[in-house]
Design a protein around this motif. Sequence first.
Motif, mmCIF file in Angstrom:
data_model
loop_
_atom_site.group_PDB
_atom_site.id
_atom_site.type_symbol
_atom_site.label_atom_id
_atom_site.label_comp_id
_atom_site.label_asym_id
_atom_site.label_seq_id
_atom_site.Cartn_x
_atom_site.Cartn_y
_atom_site.Cartn_z
ATOM 1 N N LEU A 231 -2.343 -7.802 -5.126
ATOM 2 C CA LEU A 231 -1.523 -6.957 -6.075
ATOM 3 C C LEU A 231 0.074 -6.970 -5.462
ATOM 4 O O LEU A 231 0.922 -6.392 -6.239
ATOM 5 C CB LEU A 231 -2.662 -5.483 -6.107
ATOM 6 N N GLY A 232 0.264 -7.173 -4.675
ATOM 7 C CA GLY A 232 1.217 -7.368 -4.090
ATOM 8 C C GLY A 232 1.598 -6.042 -2.654
ATOM 9 O O GLY A 232 2.986 -5.725 -2.964
ATOM 10 N N MET A 233 0.586 -5.606 -2.657
ATOM 11 C CA MET A 233 0.637 -4.118 -1.759
ATOM 12 C C MET A 233 0.936 -4.370 -0.315
ATOM 13 O O MET A 233 0.596 -5.135 -0.214
ATOM 14 C CB MET A 233 -0.132 -3.325 -2.785
ATOM 15 N N GLY A 234 1.972 -3.290 0.687
ATOM 16 C CA GLY A 234 2.486 -3.211 1.926
ATOM 17 C C GLY A 234 1.357 -2.508 2.142
ATOM 18 O O GLY A 234 -0.050 -2.244 1.917
ATOM 19 N N ARG A 235 1.213 -3.343 3.677
ATOM 20 C CA ARG A 235 -0.120 -2.552 4.883
ATOM 21 C C ARG A 235 0.081 -1.334 4.778
ATOM 22 O O ARG A 235 -1.134 -0.562 4.561
ATOM 23 C CB ARG A 235 0.052 -3.606 6.197
ATOM 24 N N ARG B 129 0.871 1.278 2.583
ATOM 25 C CA ARG B 129 0.426 1.297 1.075
ATOM 26 C C ARG B 129 -1.010 1.170 1.068
ATOM 27 O O ARG B 129 -2.071 2.134 0.422
ATOM 28 C CB ARG B 129 1.678 0.769 0.234
ATOM 29 N N ALA C 154 -5.985 -5.211 -2.804
ATOM 30 C CA ALA C 154 -4.344 -5.015 -2.652
ATOM 31 C C ALA C 154 -3.697 -5.568 -2.248
ATOM 32 O O ALA C 154 -2.680 -5.945 -2.422
ATOM 33 C CB ALA C 154 -4.264 -3.370 -2.041
ATOM 34 N N LEU C 155 -4.174 -6.587 -1.258
ATOM 35 C CA LEU C 155 -2.863 -7.290 -0.567
ATOM 36 C C LEU C 155 -2.862 -8.590 -2.029
ATOM 37 O O LEU C 155 -1.285 -9.007 -2.015
ATOM 38 C CB LEU C 155 -4.307 -8.468 -0.455
#
Lengths: 305, 255
Positions: A195-199, A201, A192-193
């Motif tokens: 993919l650029g997702m924030g903590r 989310r 997930a990280l």
Amino acid sequence: MSVSTDLVPPPTARTAPAAGVVPLRRPGRWISAAVVLVVLAAVVRSVITNDAFQWGVVAEYLTAEVVLRGLGLTLWLTVLTLVLGFALGTLLAVARLSGNPVLAAVSWGYVWIFRSVPMLVQLLFWFNIGALYPTLSLGVPFGPDFVSISSTNLIGPLAAVIIGLTLHEAAYAAEIVRGGVISVEQGQVEAALALGMGRGRILRRIVLPQAMRSIIPAAGNALIGTLKGTSVVSVLAVQDLLFSVQLIYNRNYLVIPLLLVATTWYVVVTSVLSVAQYHVERHYARGAARALPPTPWQRLGGRLR
Amino acid sequence: MSAATVVRISGLHKSYGTTPVLRGVDLEVRQGEVTCVIGPSGSGKSTLLRCVNHLEKIDAGEVEVDGELIGYRRHRGRLHELKDRVITRQRASIGMVFQNFNLFPHLTVLENVVEAPIGVRGLSRAAAVALGEELIARVGLAGREGSYPRQLSGGQQQRIAIARALAMEPKLMLFDEPTSALDPELVGEVLAVVADLAEAGMTMVVVTHEVEFARRVADTVVFLDEGRVVESGPPSELLTAPRHARTREFLARVL
């Protein structure tokens, strides 16, 4: 062509025994089943024929207004404790898992102390808070106070019960949520990280839905534990289900049938919760097994067909 | 005419506790190039890759993607770690494929692919679904949109993981041993997808044990050992006539 029919057996083939295969006989199974059935029959017979149970009285009081009001209080106390407890518990779990050593240590300390003190002892503390802190005031530590209230006025029996149950529940809920979160593989967070997702989310969309699989059974346990745990509030004369039947049997001395009234309601509510838990678990099992297990109704339907 | 540099790594150092993993790595990857990183296990290949999108913090050196320092900013000669939000934005344009796929098991194939485009890139659901379906078809799995990852074979899962990374329309793709967790007969289908991407001009860094694949697809092969680049060059040179004894030893063992 007959090839396809050879490869795919008709659905009935699964239940019919294959020709020429004799299953192992297991006489021990039959004997143990028979013994258990005889014991069960004896227990059922004694429950039905022993007049001391006074089933007539049970039926009479089962839906008495006082009892139903007590049941109502027990139910909303349970729901309130569960909601507040899990809200606080989730915060504690997040604090414990955060990189902040102070928050993690405080969270650990909270869980340690509130799991160590029995719920009844804690309730008595809250009920007698006036002895510890005669006034509660809001102000600057070691500085002036802005507001000051007498704590006996602020914390009556019901408030003491809500605070005590919630703080107790939160300690267990924190461990349940933390256990669920750490059961999710670290690779999930990394993917997930990447993919650029924030903590936030990642927690909401990736970690918690997977953590729910191990949180739900434990939370179901906690919920049922809380439902029954609320009966300790009868000690503080809060009129829950147990205290209500106690009020009645203190007047008419029909102790056993009235305890059976309370028991019946506890069993009914626990049964409803167990069924609900089963369905919630099914919901979060999506993607976990190759096929979802059938619900009991679907299974029954399959047998009858 | 030489293409623009996409990845520039210089003097990269990284230790886990007191164990040095990378000891001064320099690497450049140009636009549209495929760089394969090979080397014995424990040589720091995966760590190197994970430094490129800041999944690992670095101890010294620089990692730049598209001219932008990754994970840090330079201030008075020192590196300061960036805020999570900035790092998150930097990662969004760098795709990564993991050895263990790391698909989200509670989401269907399509949901796996559209999750980040909707949540991070801000695409509308319709646009993300259209893009997702196109990419799923591109990796040869059209029709499996509604399946859950566990219902797929390892090779299919890895192809979906590639589609998921592509859905962010990255300018760079990182592959961390994408076929190491696969049964031998499934390796080919994943490598075929990677080779297609190379053909289409995607800039890629691939950590791999598949020397034959590197020979076929790579523009540059880098041999890493004990945290240092021992040698690098086009596969025709490095894989057939390595200059260093250690490279020769390694190739003799894996070929």
